[in-house]
Write an enzyme that holds these catalytic residues in place. Structure first.
Site, PDB file in Angstrom:
ATOM      1  N   LYS A  88     -25.952  64.913  14.229  1.00  0.00           N
ATOM      2  CA  LYS A  88     -24.612  64.337  14.446  1.00  0.00           C
ATOM      3  C   LYS A  88     -23.557  65.437  14.349  1.00  0.00           C
ATOM      4  O   LYS A  88     -23.644  66.312  13.467  1.00  0.00           O
ATOM      5  CB  LYS A  88     -24.348  63.241  13.412  1.00  0.00           C
ATOM      6  CG  LYS A  88     -23.030  62.508  13.598  1.00  0.00           C
ATOM      7  CD  LYS A  88     -22.873  61.400  12.556  1.00  0.00           C
ATOM      8  CE  LYS A  88     -21.550  60.667  12.708  1.00  0.00           C
ATOM      9  NZ  LYS A  88     -21.375  59.588  11.704  1.00  0.00           N
ATOM     10  N   SER A 163     -20.304  54.916  13.217  1.00  0.00           N
ATOM     11  CA  SER A 163     -19.889  56.040  14.008  1.00  0.00           C
ATOM     12  C   SER A 163     -21.050  56.903  14.495  1.00  0.00           C
ATOM     13  O   SER A 163     -20.862  57.761  15.358  1.00  0.00           O
ATOM     14  CB  SER A 163     -18.954  56.928  13.177  1.00  0.00           C
ATOM     15  OG  SER A 163     -19.648  57.489  12.068  1.00  0.00           O
ATOM     16  N   SER A 187     -22.133  53.459   8.868  1.00  0.00           N
ATOM     17  CA  SER A 187     -22.234  54.206  10.122  1.00  0.00           C
ATOM     18  C   SER A 187     -23.631  54.666  10.484  1.00  0.00           C
ATOM     19  O   SER A 187     -23.832  55.171  11.595  1.00  0.00           O
ATOM     20  CB  SER A 187     -21.299  55.424  10.079  1.00  0.00           C
ATOM     21  OG  SER A 187     -19.961  55.008  10.125  1.00  0.00           O
TER      22      SER A 187
END
Length: 488
Positions: A88, A163, A187
């Protein structure tokens, strides 16, 4: 929904870590061939899904060649030797840009690796590149990235969750064997549910936050995504543990999560909080989660109804605490210390104002304003201090509940994945997508989201398994039992 042929092409379950490691050890496959296969899939599907923001092919092939050299000698391979992993973009990685999904960090190349990245490299993983995410990990749909939204591979007209939506979508589309995400209020778990993969929220302090571009420091956690529970356990085992660079990391020994996940769950007491099955829960989601509970009952678990009556306060408490910490953490991105500097500024004041105005997206600006208000003189006691006091009550309530049960099971999200753009004009509705996940974040406990079924449209549904602080082994055991029980 995307037509059947396209969906079948996009959604592909990867081989397990154990299968790939065996193939590389036996010489049936080289790590270089495996990495090349994944880059070919990324080249084919990334233009539509928008999962990867940057690729590190040269670096990855060097890592793969090192693994192949060890395998060729017949020497023992490290735990993740040759396994393709995506990172990420809020985790820094040397040799790759790290933007946190924000325009304000466009072009930033960090000079070091996050600790979780360092540990993956040491375990032999092949790091494919950096993965798209909501800007500074703020969002529940992955529509807030400055580099465009990620599409859900199951239905490309829908969001992958946020997210860490890119990390979940990469797994669902087999654009990596495992990925790292971060979870501040859900998330990792919510996008895992939306994309039909396994996502892990470790206990706060279990994984070092060093090298994580901070959103809310008392809530942020680094955790893995994988296609199955055992793979997720193996990844967490590698990245967990103390770190001299992070004073909040725990020195508690790391258990053998992979072995623990295989243990029998017979006799475990599973709590079902009645507040998580009340009004607002989609009927198809409820049915899928109840099928997972039935699978646990069938394996000999004792199912008990419990109450977590403070749950109704979780969303306002979370958005006060998280935004307050975000307003402090993001003050450093001002065009001087870090980030984009406006070319239109005419004096010092306009340089600060324009740099932040041009660099930050609307959701980040909204949260900075909310957080600054909550921390301001005259409102601190009424909002931030009160929120922290209620947070303590929420945490204590979980501790009391875990005195009577070994794990707690809930839906991960109240609905399956929603359509792109469906909630972008209604921030409150978007925030409610995290209603079942923020409590564990505030309490600091651990959890796993495991697929437990699908809606009539074929959209995945996730079950959330929560366990006490440092109870990852129990969470993995329960999640594994659900995974195995539903497959049967």
């Amino acid at each position: 929904m995307t037509d059947t042929m396209t969906t079948e092409k996009l959604v592909e379950k990867p081989a397990t870590i154990a299968e790939l490691r065996r193939a590389i050890t036996d010489g049936a496959l080289t790590a270089t061939e495996l990495a090349e296969r994944y880059y070919a899939r990324i080249a084919e599907h990334n233009p539509l899904l928008n999962v990867y923001l940057s690729l590190t092919k040269e670096q990855a092939l060097e890592q793969a060649a090192s693994v192949d050299a060890i395998a060729a000698k017949g020497d023992p391979l490290s735990p993740l030797a040759g396994i393709p992993v995506g990172i990420k973009d809020v985790l820094v990685m040397q040799g790759a840009p790290s933007t946190a999904g924000s325009a304000i960090l466009k072009g930033y190349h960090p000079p070091y690796d996050a600790t979780a990245v360092t540990k993956l490299k040491a375990a032999g993983a092949v790091l494919l590149g950096k993965i798209n995410c909501d800007e500074f990990a703020m969002g529940s749909s992955n529509e807030n990235s400055a580099y465009g939204p990620v599409r859900n591979p199951v239905d490309t007209e829908r969001v992958p969750g946020g997210s860490s939506g890119g990390s979940a979508a990469a797994l669902a589309a087999n654009l990596a064997v495992a990925t790292l995400g971060t979870d501040t209020g859900g998330s990792i778990r919510q996008p895992a549910s939306f994309c039909g993969v396994v996502g892990v929220l470790p206990t706060y302090g279990r994984v070092s936050r060093y090298g994580l571009i901070a959103f809310a420091s008392s809530l942020d956690r680094v955790g893995p995504f994988a296609a199955n529970v055992r793979d997720a356990a193996e990844i967490l085992q590698v990245i967990a543990g103390p770190d001299v660079n992070d004073a909040t990391s725990s020195s508690r020994p790391v258990e053998d999560y992979a072995a623990e996940s295989e243990k029998d769950v017979k006799g475990l007491r599973i709590g079902i909080p009645e507040e998580y099955f009340a009004e607002g829960l989609d009927a198809e989601v409820r049915a899928a989660v109840e099928s997972g509970i039935d699978a646990l009952r069938a394996t000999g678990c004792e199912i008990k109804t419990i109450s977590l009556k403070h749950t109704k306060y979780a969303i306002p408490v979370y958005y006060l605490v998280a935004t307050a910490e975000a307003s402090a953490n993001l003050a450093r991105f001002d065009g001087v210390r870090y980030g984009h500097r406006s070319a239109s500024a005419t004096n010092l004041s306009s340089m600060y104002r324009l740099s932040r105005e041009e660099g930050f997206g609307p959701e980040v600006k909204r949260r900075i304003l909310l957080g600054t208000y909550a921390l301001s003189a005259g409102y601190y006691d009424a909002y931030y201090k009160k929120a922290q006091q209620v947070r303590r009550l929420l945490a204590d309530e979980f501790l009391t509940a875990f005195a009577g049960v070994d794990a707690i099971v809930t839906p991960t999200a109240p609905t399956a994945a929603f359509k792109l753009g469906e909630k972008t004009d209604d921030p409150l509705a978007m925030y409610l997508a995290d209603i079942y996940t923020v409590t564990a974040s505030l309490a600091g406990i651990c959890g796993v989201s495991v697929p437990c079924g699908a809606t009539a449209e074929g959209l995945p549904v996730g079950m959330q398994v929560l366990a006490p602080h440092f109870g990852e082994s129990v969470a993995f055991r329960v999640a594994q039992a659900v995974e195995t029980g539903l497959v049967k």
